[in-house]
Design an enzyme around this catalytic site. Structure first.
Site, short mmCIF file in Angstrom:
data_model
loop_
_atom_site.label_atom_id
_atom_site.label_comp_id
_atom_site.label_asym_id
_atom_site.label_seq_id
_atom_site.Cartn_x
_atom_site.Cartn_y
_atom_site.Cartn_z
N GLU A 167 80.33 26.89 -87.54
CA GLU A 167 80.46 26.47 -86.08
C GLU A 167 81.32 27.10 -85.26
O GLU A 167 82.31 26.58 -84.68
CB GLU A 167 81.07 24.84 -86.35
CG GLU A 167 79.98 23.92 -87.35
CD GLU A 167 80.52 22.58 -87.11
OE1 GLU A 167 81.70 22.39 -86.83
OE2 GLU A 167 79.87 21.84 -87.84
N GLU A 355 75.25 20.97 -93.11
CA GLU A 355 76.02 19.94 -93.09
C GLU A 355 75.65 18.76 -92.41
O GLU A 355 74.76 18.95 -91.48
CB GLU A 355 77.62 20.18 -92.27
CG GLU A 355 78.44 21.04 -92.77
CD GLU A 355 79.77 21.37 -91.90
OE1 GLU A 355 80.11 20.37 -91.07
OE2 GLU A 355 80.37 22.11 -92.01
#
Ligand code: IFM
Length: 454
Positions: A167, A355
């Site tokens: 991320e 995720e």
């Protein structure tokens, strides 16, 4: 309507964690301080003054955690390597004791029949590099590639695939633009060089990993962006936000250029950080898969206050919310994956959900999480039925852990952790996920044996 039972044969099931959130042992075996160790000491930076100093004590209890994974029957484990364990000051020779920990972990995983999927950078930059500018400094990209090579040299004989960055958007925005995560810099749009240097680091590391026959993914956080209304100002704000959140870290990889961020007054060279040849290097490194982290969609409106953020976030009404307050919109996952295919066409590599999960306050009886996971997996199966090449799903997270600035207040685990005693107790969702994986496998065996006779 396809559902989770229809996910393809060969689909890989997994769980995810990250080093700073679970390991603890921050000063053991030569680990150097990371930006998170330093940030957590700032008064008020983390809820309750907590930190990852002990976290889940996974550094000492990894054997127990691997047993929990064996019990789940997962194919893969996505964890992250703490850069400051490998290079305590972010450069120079490897710290043998740091590498030895991941050596033991990888061996334990393999002995349990679980494929290790390490992430090289999940936000815990060595503080010494931050002192030299962190990701705002171009040099950090080169240091990252050196560190990647040290990890590869030691673990590459047993690790087939790597995730370079986790991320990078969240790290840049929370860490460098807003200052609510480490390293706590509040530079607003001047943070953009931290985007480019992370991508450059990815490109350099991915190039060498792939050259040596390894598979490379990057895990980006994506959110389907919806305008708050049909008003042109809201639509324009939503488009600009989509470019910033969803395209900034994917366009250069798959299209070889940055998206147009002129709506934010950002120049195409991202504040002067892009040099000739960088974008070519980033795109040429190639990707074997795109990691998608999905939690929720975002509703965006035009900014209301002059001089503040260049967009406003609007509520998504009429849907359940996680303990964090995040809206639960499972179909957003299908929408997002189809959107990626429309945007990138054949350039889109196979997808792995790296995720997805939710925080709930429920201690063990976490039916809310079971619903969350079930409905998101159904949406994933629907995306697959609509032609998306999706190869696996790693839920966030195996165990309750340190949720960054929220401390231990947000619990995402399939396994409850008592942070006083370090006792692990599987929640209802653990049994549910275990049974789902077993059922999927049994069906695969059925498929392998051919269609059933009536
Ligand atoms: O805990 C984080 C993780 O480190 C990165 N992705 C989102 C998760 C939940 O906030």
């Amino acid at each position: 309507m396809p559902n989770r039972g229809d996910l393809p044969a060969g689909f890989r099931w997994g769980v995810s964690t990250a080093a700073y959130q679970i390991e603890g042992a921050v000063a053991e075996d030569g680990r150097g301080p990371s930006v998170w160790d330093v940030f957590c000491e700032r008064p008020g930076a983390v809820k309750g003054g907590e930190s990852g100093r002990i976290a889940c004590d996974h550094y000492h209890r990894y054997g127990e955690d691997v047993e929990l994974m064996r019990g789940l029957g997962v194919d893969g484990y996505r964890f992250s390597i703490a850069w400051p364990r490998i290079q305590p000051t972010g450069s120079g020779p490897a710290n043998p004791a740091g590498l030895a920990f991941y050596d033991r972990l990888v061996d334990a995983l393999l002995a349990a029949g679980i494929t290790p999927l390490p992430t090289l950078f999940h936000w815990d930059l060595p503080q010494a590099l931050e002192d030299g500018g962190g990701w705002l400094a171009r040099d950090t990209a080169y240091r990252f590639a050196e560190y990647a090579e040290l990890a590869l040299d030691r673990l590459g004989d047993r690790v087939p695939a790597w995730i370079t960055l986790n991320e990078p958007f969240v790290h840049m925005v929370f860490g460098y633009a807003l200052g609510i995560h480490a390293p706590g810099r509040a530079l607003m749009l001047d943070a953009l060089p931290a985007a480019h240097h992370q991508l450059l680091g990815h490109g350099l590391a991915a190039g060498l990993l792939r050259e040596r026959g390894h598979q490379v993914l990057i895990a980006n956080n994506f959110t389907p962006v919806r305008p708050a209304s049909e008003a042109p100002a809201d639509v324009a704000a939503a488009e600009a936000y989509d470019a910033l959140h969803n395209r900034l870290f994917t366009d250069p990889l798959l299209r070889g250029r940055y998206p147009d961020l002129s709506a934010y007054g950002v120049t195409p060279d991202l504040g002067g950080s892009v040099r000739p040849g960088d974008l070519e290097l980033i795109a040429a490194a190639g990707l074997d898969g795109l990691g998608v982290n999905y939690y929720n969609p975002t509703r965006i409106a035009a900014p209301t206050e002059p001089g503040g953020l260049p967009f406003a976030e609007a509520e998504i009404d009429g849907v359940p919310r996680t303990a964090f307050g995040w809206p639960v919109v499972p179909d957003g996952l299908r929408e997002l994956l189809l959107g990626l295919r429309t945007r990138y066409g054949n350039a889109l590599p196979p997808i792995t959900i790296t995720e997805n999960g939710c925080s709930t306050d429920a201690t063990l009886d976490d039916g809310f999480r079971i619903d969350y996971l079930a409905t998101h997996l159904d949406a994933l199966a629907q995306a697959h039925a609509q032609g998306i090449d999706v190869r696996g799903y790693y839920t966030w997270s195996l165990i309750d852990n340190v949720e960054w600035a929220e401390g231990t207040s947000q619990r995402f685990g399939l396994v409850h952790v008592d942070f006083d005693t370090q006792r692990r107790t599987p929640k209802a969702s653990y049994a549910w996920y275990r049974d789902l994986i077993a059922t999927h496998r049994a069906r695969q065996r059925g498929w392998a044996a051919g269609p059933r006779r009536p």
